[in-house]
Motif scaffolding. Structure first.
Motif, PDB file in Angstrom:
ATOM      1  N   ASP A  68       0.810  -1.216   0.000  1.00 53.05           N
ATOM      2  CA  ASP A  68       0.000   0.000   0.000  1.00 53.05           C
ATOM      3  C   ASP A  68       0.843   1.267   0.000  1.00 53.05           C
ATOM      4  O   ASP A  68       0.318   2.364  -0.219  1.00 53.05           O
ATOM      5  N   ASN A  69       2.145   1.136   0.272  1.00 54.56           N
ATOM      6  CA  ASN A  69       3.015   2.315   0.314  1.00 54.56           C
ATOM      7  C   ASN A  69       3.404   2.808  -1.073  1.00 54.56           C
ATOM      8  O   ASN A  69       3.924   3.914  -1.219  1.00 54.56           O
ATOM      9  N   VAL A  71       2.710   4.018  -4.835  1.00 56.52           N
ATOM     10  CA  VAL A  71       1.694   4.583  -5.728  1.00 56.52           C
ATOM     11  C   VAL A  71       1.993   4.259  -7.185  1.00 56.52           C
ATOM     12  O   VAL A  71       1.123   4.373  -8.050  1.00 56.52           O
ATOM     13  N   THR A 156     -12.536  17.913   0.743  1.00 59.51           N
ATOM     14  CA  THR A 156     -13.266  16.720   0.326  1.00 59.51           C
ATOM     15  C   THR A 156     -14.761  16.929   0.526  1.00 59.51           C
ATOM     16  O   THR A 156     -15.198  17.332   1.597  1.00 59.51           O
ATOM     17  N   THR A 351      -8.305   0.574   6.345  1.00 56.06           N
ATOM     18  CA  THR A 351      -7.317  -0.473   6.096  1.00 56.06           C
ATOM     19  C   THR A 351      -7.800  -1.814   6.634  1.00 56.06           C
ATOM     20  O   THR A 351      -7.635  -2.855   5.984  1.00 56.06           O
ATOM     21  N   ARG A 380     -12.102   9.863  -3.820  1.00 52.42           N
ATOM     22  CA  ARG A 380     -12.760  10.992  -3.170  1.00 52.42           C
ATOM     23  C   ARG A 380     -12.988  12.118  -4.164  1.00 52.42           C
ATOM     24  O   ARG A 380     -12.228  12.278  -5.126  1.00 52.42           O
ATOM     25  N   SER A 396      -9.447  12.207  -6.215  1.00 52.54           N
ATOM     26  CA  SER A 396      -8.230  11.695  -5.589  1.00 52.54           C
ATOM     27  C   SER A 396      -8.385  10.184  -5.391  1.00 52.54           C
ATOM     28  O   SER A 396      -9.483   9.689  -5.164  1.00 52.54           O
ATOM     29  N   GLN A 398      -6.903   6.668  -3.437  1.00 55.55           N
ATOM     30  CA  GLN A 398      -6.114   6.020  -2.387  1.00 55.55           C
ATOM     31  C   GLN A 398      -6.057   4.537  -2.688  1.00 55.55           C
ATOM     32  O   GLN A 398      -7.073   3.852  -2.725  1.00 55.55           O
ATOM     33  N   LYS A 399      -4.840   4.018  -2.923  1.00 53.29           N
ATOM     34  CA  LYS A 399      -4.664   2.616  -3.284  1.00 53.29           C
ATOM     35  C   LYS A 399      -4.470   1.771  -2.046  1.00 53.29           C
ATOM     36  O   LYS A 399      -4.057   2.255  -1.002  1.00 53.29           O
TER      37      LYS A 399
END
Length: 399
Positions: A68-69, A71, A156, A351, A380, A396, A398-399
């Motif tokens: 997850d760190n 991108v 957001t 998470t 988002r 935006s 988030q993976k």
């Protein structure tokens, strides 16, 4: 082409994963195809480099434990090995803060002397086993952080709903899919957003705890990704489910109930439809129907025909034109048996929730050694603030 240094920090495991899988990951969007990457790790509180390679293409594969760190993730080509040399040689040119100058965030190295020094120290080829013996320790690089330039400020806001014409999550993501998901390239994938084409066969029976009932289900989209490196199964099939709490589900209990009462059962229905635990006739019926509809979609668009035919020729040079359709049918069918993934795109997901769903979906087997994979993404809707035009928005990821 840019020259960069990728530092694996304290993890010899990550260093070896990069080598074994011919893959590199970045925590910031920095690298581009064609860049030359020097991969480094720590030994006795000193950074060493022992391998380099050229970035080939972007991928959604992230084989590291801390996946997850990252991108961005890329395949490597033209990998070379050398006798590990200390990167502190760069201090000869970069001075005391050579780490910040040449290694911070895998920035592109502009200094031609530094590039030449790296190349000259990358001398004798060596065996992989030499790199396996490295013991990594961790020491923070003495850095002077570069100032961050803020190009705009955003807040957001909530999506209206999933399918709202102007502020719907599904609507906006489908429209901006390839800009948002840069792991996937339009030239090597097909996004089919007409969900009416695909419906799973009725499962016929309930699973434990009544989570999966015997009803049909339809994914919101289908993504077919081509990866010529995976010779055994070059087509990866992704069943996409869009979900949105939006403006209607704002209370924590409402979200909890919706996640556990609707979202997870829906994803399980998709997984069970293709699992070997399902009645083989129902499974085969669904796969046969879906393969036919995918091929029908491909052959309805001349541009897609050209693209997919090119994929087949990449893995089967010289194939007879008349056999392309037959090979396509065979590879798609095989992918449903070996290379299937469920993708959830949602506006909120913790998470812990992501890990829970991943474990649930991963329990469904495609075969003796293959499980159905899961990816979860949070999208988002952001609105720019302090501007005259209040219609400036961004998505935006988030993976």
């Amino acid at each position: 082409m840019s020259v960069r240094i990728l530092h694996c920090g304290e993890s010899i495991e990550n260093y070896n994963i990069c080598i074994d899988n011919k893959i590199v990951g970045f925590t910031k969007r920095t690298a581009t195809i064609g860049d030359l990457i020097y991969i480094s790790v720590k030994k006795d509180n000193e950074s060493f480099c022992g391998v380099r390679g050229v970035i080939a293409e972007i991928t959604d594969e992230r084989p590291w434990r801390d996946e997850d760190n990252y991108v961005q993730s890329f395949h490597l080509k033209d990998m070379e090995f050398c006798n590990p040399f200390p990167l502190k040689v760069l201090a000869e040119i970069g001075g005391k803060y050579w780490g910040a100058k040449y290694m911070q965030s895998s920035k592109a190295i502009k200094d031609k002397e530094a590039i030449s020094l790296l190349n000259s120290n990358f001398l004798k080829p060596s065996e992989k086993s030499l790199h396996k013996s490295l013991k990594a320790t961790f020491e923070e690089i003495d850095t002077e952080l570069s100032p961050i330039e803020i190009m705009g400020t955003y807040t957001t806001i909530k999506f209206h709903s999933e399918q709202h014409k102007s502020r719907g999550l599904e609507t906006l993501v489908n429209k901006n899919f390839y800009n948002l998901f840069d792991d996937y390239q339009k030239r090597s994938s097909i996004l089919i957003s007409d969900n009416r084409k695909f419906i799973t066969s009725s499962l016929g029976s309930e699973m434990s705890n009544g989570m999966v009932k015997g009803i049909s289900s339809i994914p919101d989209a289908l993504l077919i990704n081509f990866n010529k490196r995976n010779i055994a199964s070059p087509f990866q099939l992704n069943l996409i489910e869009y979900e949105c709490y939006g403006q209607n589900k704002t209370k924590l209990m409402d979200k909890f109930n919706y996640l556990n009462g609707h979202i997870i059962p829906q994803l399980m229905r998709f997984a069970s439809a293709f699992s070997i635990a399902t009645d083989s006739s129902l499974r085969d019926s669904t796969i046969k129907s879906w393969v036919e509809k995918i091929i029908e979609h491909i052959y309805a668009d001349e541009d897609i025909i050209i693209k997919v035919s090119g994929w087949i020729r990449e893995i089967h040079p010289g194939i007879n034109e008349q056999k392309i359709s037959l090979e396509l049918h065979k590879l798609l069918t095989k992918s449903f048996h070996e290379n299937l993934r469920i993708m959830l795109i949602i506006d909120e997901l913790t998470t812990d929730q992501k890990d829970t769903i991943k474990n649930i979906i991963g329990s469904f087997k495609l075969g003796s050694e293959k499980n159905i994979e899961f990816l979860g993404f949070v999208v988002r809707l952001e609105q720019r603030i302090n501007v005259i035009n209040d219609n400036e928005y961004a998505l935006s990821l988030q993976k």
